[in-house]
Design a protein around this motif. Structure first.
Motif, PDB file in Angstrom:
ATOM      1  N   LYS A   1       0.843  -1.206   0.000  1.00  0.00           N
ATOM      2  CA  LYS A   1       0.000   0.000   0.000  1.00  0.00           C
ATOM      3  C   LYS A   1       0.874   1.250   0.000  1.00  0.00           C
ATOM      4  O   LYS A   1       0.621   2.192  -0.758  1.00  0.00           O
ATOM      5  N   ASP A   2       1.908   1.257   0.836  1.00  0.00           N
ATOM      6  CA  ASP A   2       2.818   2.404   0.882  1.00  0.00           C
ATOM      7  C   ASP A   2       3.500   2.616  -0.470  1.00  0.00           C
ATOM      8  O   ASP A   2       3.590   3.747  -0.961  1.00  0.00           O
ATOM      9  N   ASP A   3       3.984   1.525  -1.071  1.00  0.00           N
ATOM     10  CA  ASP A   3       4.639   1.612  -2.383  1.00  0.00           C
ATOM     11  C   ASP A   3       3.683   2.126  -3.442  1.00  0.00           C
ATOM     12  O   ASP A   3       4.036   2.955  -4.283  1.00  0.00           O
TER      13      ASP A   3
ATOM     14  N   PHE B   1       2.001   6.186  -7.177  1.00  0.00           N
ATOM     15  CA  PHE B   1       0.901   6.901  -7.825  1.00  0.00           C
ATOM     16  C   PHE B   1       1.113   8.408  -7.730  1.00  0.00           C
ATOM     17  O   PHE B   1       1.001   9.131  -8.722  1.00  0.00           O
ATOM     18  N   LYS B   2       1.445   8.866  -6.537  1.00  0.00           N
ATOM     19  CA  LYS B   2       1.645  10.304  -6.336  1.00  0.00           C
ATOM     20  C   LYS B   2       2.867  10.815  -7.102  1.00  0.00           C
ATOM     21  O   LYS B   2       2.814  11.895  -7.697  1.00  0.00           O
ATOM     22  N   ASP B   3       3.940  10.030  -7.131  1.00  0.00           N
ATOM     23  CA  ASP B   3       5.131  10.428  -7.894  1.00  0.00           C
ATOM     24  C   ASP B   3       4.815  10.561  -9.380  1.00  0.00           C
ATOM     25  O   ASP B   3       5.227  11.519 -10.035  1.00  0.00           O
ATOM     26  N   GLY B   4       4.095   9.598  -9.916  1.00  0.00           N
ATOM     27  CA  GLY B   4       3.727   9.644 -11.330  1.00  0.00           C
ATOM     28  C   GLY B   4       2.814  10.817 -11.638  1.00  0.00           C
ATOM     29  O   GLY B   4       2.974  11.517 -12.641  1.00  0.00           O
ATOM     30  N   PHE B   5       1.848  11.051 -10.776  1.00  0.00           N
ATOM     31  CA  PHE B   5       0.918  12.167 -10.944  1.00  0.00           C
ATOM     32  C   PHE B   5       1.680  13.487 -10.965  1.00  0.00           C
ATOM     33  O   PHE B   5       1.473  14.322 -11.857  1.00  0.00           O
ATOM     34  N   LEU B   6       2.562  13.669  -9.992  1.00  0.00           N
ATOM     35  CA  LEU B   6       3.308  14.932  -9.894  1.00  0.00           C
ATOM     36  C   LEU B   6       4.273  15.123 -11.070  1.00  0.00           C
ATOM     37  O   LEU B   6       4.492  16.244 -11.523  1.00  0.00           O
ATOM     38  N   ARG B   7       4.818  14.030 -11.578  1.00  0.00           N
ATOM     39  CA  ARG B   7       5.714  14.138 -12.738  1.00  0.00           C
ATOM     40  C   ARG B   7       4.930  14.582 -13.971  1.00  0.00           C
ATOM     41  O   ARG B   7       5.381  15.427 -14.735  1.00  0.00           O
TER      42      ARG B   7
ATOM     43  N   ALA C   1       1.856   1.642 -10.188  1.00  0.00           N
ATOM     44  CA  ALA C   1       1.147   2.787  -9.626  1.00  0.00           C
ATOM     45  C   ALA C   1       1.661   4.105 -10.213  1.00  0.00           C
ATOM     46  O   ALA C   1       0.883   5.021 -10.482  1.00  0.00           O
ATOM     47  N   TYR C   2       2.966   4.194 -10.426  1.00  0.00           N
ATOM     48  CA  TYR C   2       3.571   5.393 -11.004  1.00  0.00           C
ATOM     49  C   TYR C   2       2.958   5.671 -12.377  1.00  0.00           C
ATOM     50  O   TYR C   2       2.526   6.788 -12.676  1.00  0.00           O
ATOM     51  N   GLU C   3       2.922   4.646 -13.204  1.00  0.00           N
ATOM     52  CA  GLU C   3       2.374   4.805 -14.550  1.00  0.00           C
ATOM     53  C   GLU C   3       0.885   5.156 -14.496  1.00  0.00           C
ATOM     54  O   GLU C   3       0.409   6.003 -15.255  1.00  0.00           O
ATOM     55  N   CYS C   4       0.159   4.546 -13.572  1.00  0.00           N
ATOM     56  CA  CYS C   4      -1.267   4.855 -13.411  1.00  0.00           C
ATOM     57  C   CYS C   4      -1.471   6.295 -12.953  1.00  0.00           C
ATOM     58  O   CYS C   4      -2.353   6.990 -13.468  1.00  0.00           O
ATOM     59  N   GLY C   5      -0.667   6.743 -12.001  1.00  0.00           N
ATOM     60  CA  GLY C   5      -0.769   8.123 -11.527  1.00  0.00           C
ATOM     61  C   GLY C   5      -0.452   9.122 -12.622  1.00  0.00           C
ATOM     62  O   GLY C   5      -1.097  10.163 -12.746  1.00  0.00           O
ATOM     63  N   TYR C   6       0.541   8.783 -13.425  1.00  0.00           N
ATOM     64  CA  TYR C   6       0.926   9.647 -14.541  1.00  0.00           C
ATOM     65  C   TYR C   6      -0.250   9.806 -15.513  1.00  0.00           C
ATOM     66  O   TYR C   6      -0.606  10.916 -15.901  1.00  0.00           O
ATOM     67  N   GLU C   7      -0.844   8.689 -15.875  1.00  0.00           N
ATOM     68  CA  GLU C   7      -1.976   8.722 -16.811  1.00  0.00           C
ATOM     69  C   GLU C   7      -3.221   9.347 -16.179  1.00  0.00           C
ATOM     70  O   GLU C   7      -3.995  10.021 -16.856  1.00  0.00           O
TER      71      GLU C   7
END
Length: 90
Positions: free
Chosen positions: A8-10, A15-21, A50-56
């Motif tokens: 969950k932490d990861d 997700f947040k890192d991808g979104f912010l990028r 999650a990173y890729e999902c947050g980015y999209e």
């Protein structure tokens, strides 16, 4: 998924890192668990997914809310456990 709290932490961090990028107008660093800059294969698929999902997700114009990220994580867990149950109980 033996350590759900760690996953969950990861997931939330990724997700947040991808979104912010995406918000910063930068290219998505992780695609299919691979670093687009150097081809490095991630050892943490939960984070990179999650990173890729947050980015999209940012591209959809939706706000970044903790409740939304947690909802996506719970959907992922449900999907994984449902697939596992179906695969082993046919």
């Amino acid at each position: 998924m033996e350590n759900l709290g760690k996953h969950k932490d990861d997931f939330c961090e990724g997700f947040k890192d991808g979104f912010l990028r995406s918000e910063a107008g930068k290219v998505c660093r992780w695609r299919e668990h691979t670093d687009v800059n150097d081809g490095f294969k991630s050892i943490n698929p939960v984070y990179t997914l999650a990173y890729e999902c947050g980015y999209e997700y940012h591209k959809l114009g939706e706000p970044l809310l903790d409740e939304t990220v947690e909802s996506f994580f719970l959907k992922l867990v449900k999907h994984v456990f449902t697939k596992h149950h179906n695969d082993f109980n046919e």
